[in-house]
Scaffold this motif. Structure first.
Motif, PDB file in Angstrom:
ATOM      1  N   ARG A  70       0.828  -1.216   0.000  1.00 23.85           N
ATOM      2  CA  ARG A  70       0.000   0.000   0.000  1.00 23.85           C
ATOM      3  C   ARG A  70       0.856   1.258   0.000  1.00 23.85           C
ATOM      4  NH1 ARG A  70      -1.726  -0.401   4.731  1.00 23.85           N
ATOM      5  NH2 ARG A  70      -0.289   1.162   5.546  1.00 23.85           N
ATOM      6  N   GLU A  71       1.867   1.294   0.863  1.00 19.10           N
ATOM      7  CA  GLU A  71       2.698   2.495   0.962  1.00 19.10           C
ATOM      8  C   GLU A  71       3.536   2.715  -0.287  1.00 19.10           C
ATOM      9  OE1 GLU A  71       2.395   4.763   3.345  1.00 19.10           O
ATOM     10  OE2 GLU A  71       0.730   3.467   3.936  1.00 19.10           O
ATOM     11  N   ILE A  72       4.033   1.631  -0.876  1.00 22.99           N
ATOM     12  CA  ILE A  72       4.812   1.773  -2.108  1.00 22.99           C
ATOM     13  C   ILE A  72       3.924   2.276  -3.232  1.00 22.99           C
ATOM     14  CG2 ILE A  72       5.994   0.451  -3.913  1.00 22.99           C
ATOM     15  CD1 ILE A  72       7.241  -1.215  -1.697  1.00 22.99           C
ATOM     16  N   SER A  73       2.692   1.793  -3.277  1.00 20.58           N
ATOM     17  CA  SER A  73       1.746   2.250  -4.292  1.00 20.58           C
ATOM     18  C   SER A  73       1.466   3.740  -4.131  1.00 20.58           C
ATOM     19  CB  SER A  73       0.444   1.459  -4.188  1.00 20.58           C
ATOM     20  OG  SER A  73      -0.511   1.915  -5.116  1.00 20.58           O
ATOM     21  N   ILE A  74       1.275   4.204  -2.887  1.00 20.33           N
ATOM     22  CA  ILE A  74       1.046   5.625  -2.633  1.00 20.33           C
ATOM     23  C   ILE A  74       2.247   6.455  -3.042  1.00 20.33           C
ATOM     24  CG2 ILE A  74       0.722   7.332  -0.790  1.00 20.33           C
ATOM     25  CD1 ILE A  74      -0.985   5.256   0.662  1.00 20.33           C
TER      26      ILE A  74
END
Length: 359
Positions: free
Chosen positions: A174-178
């Protein structure tokens, strides 16, 4: 748990729970439970030799020739190299399913609990274990005696416990996608699914509550008790009363979880799909569905409700239509299908005789 359970069915969820408690030093579940698995993090250090304890620490990273990142609180900015250790017929199946849902590169190394390979990544030689090797985007330079510069930008560490591994992977994806969305302004950017809600949100509170409830009430106090004192009674000893009570515990906890499958008007997922969170399929569905499959394999839960059930005392728990549809949705997911094929086709290295320590 009660304070964070964001559901209209909170009262029935807790009113049906058994007060029975089993105090074992145990862990997380398996697709086909065959052998002992991940330990409770509060493991007894006296049970491990001093040499072995120094070699593997639950909270310490692997030793690495390239050194560690410049900060222990460094946020991983890109997808790391991950290797999952364990037999996919056991609890590691949850993690391979999660990795297939995320859809980013990983490696899998099949190994049995208590094998040499398992002991190299887990202080008790159990599975699953996830080895993570990440690199900083910047370069940390280190002066050597000969004045040459050496890059010191990678760090290796291990994540244990199937639920913790999946939560870590979901947070990371999730954080990498953001981060990518902020860096690359393009409509063709590949966005990772949100399998674990962001922290400090109502959905994350419910995710954590249901994940911990699944791991404690369904796994450790129910299914794992059966595994230890029935299938592995030659190792852990027979305890028929404990197994009987564990089954009662499972029935009560299962009813509570089924009540949490979303049916309300606030559901934002596909109209024909209902999962544990209103936002749709998540990592907690992997944990719960896997426990249900496990229960079906040991005869605690019906496989097919169309089959007539005898009235005998030990008949499987009835598979309600709501749960039947839910499990079929989980089985039909492309990631589950791929993971199941990997399970069937996994190739083990040269077999080692597992070492079972005396209790």
């Amino acid at each position: 748990l009660a304070a964070t359970m964001a559901s209209k069915s909170a009262l029935p969820f807790f009113s049906r729970l058994s007060s029975y408690q089993v105090h074992y030093n145990i862990s997380s579940p398996s697709f086909i439970p065959l052998v002992a698995n991940s330990p409770n993090l509060c493991w007894n250090s006296q049970a491990i030799s001093r040499q072995h304890r120094h070699r593997h620490h639950l909270t310490m990273p692997f030793s690495t020739s390239s050194g560690a990142l410049h900060s222990p609180n460094h946020t991983i900015q890109k997808w790391p190299k991950v290797t999952l250790y364990g037999d996919l017929n056991m609890r590691p199946f949850r993690n391979i399913w999660m990795l297939e849902e995320i859809g980013l590169p990983y490696k899998h190394r099949p190994c049995q609990p208590w094998s040499t390979v398992a002991k190299s990544v887990h202080p008790l030689g159990k599975v699953p274990a996830l080895s993570v090797e990440c690199a900083d985007d910047g370069v940390v330079e280190k002066k050597r005696d000969d004045d040459r510069k050496e890059d010191e930008t990678t760090e290796k560490f291990v994540v244990l416990e199937s639920a913790a591994i999946n939560t870590f992977l979901g947070d990371l994806a999730r954080e990498i996608s953001i981060t990518k969305q902020h860096i690359a302004d393009t409509q063709h950017q590949h966005n990772q699914p949100t399998l674990v809600p962001p922290p400090a949100t109502p959905q994350r509170a419910k995710y954590d509550s249901l994940a911990m409830f699944t791991m404690t009430e369904l796994d450790s106090q129910s299914l794992w008790i059966h595994r230890k004192h029935d299938d592995l009674s030659n190792v852990f000893g027979e305890a028929p009363t404990a197994v009987q009570e564990a089954r009662r515990q499972f029935d009560n906890a299962l009813d509570a979880m089924v009540d949490e499958i979303t049916e309300d008007e606030n559901n934002t997922s596909n109209d024909e799909e209902r999962y544990l969170l209103s936002t749709g399929f998540s990592a907690v569905d992997i944990l719960f569905a896997n426990c249900c499959f496990w229960a079906q394999q040991i005869g605690w839960l019906e496989r097919n409700p169309s089959v007539t059930i005898s009235s005998e005392k030990h008949a499987p728990k009835r598979l309600l239509p709501k749960l039947e549809l839910y499990l079929e949705q989980c089985r039909s997911r492309p990631a589950f299908i791929r993971a199941n094929e990997l399970r069937k086709n996994q190739v083990h290295e040269k077999k080692e005789r597992p070492i079972i320590s005396k209790l």
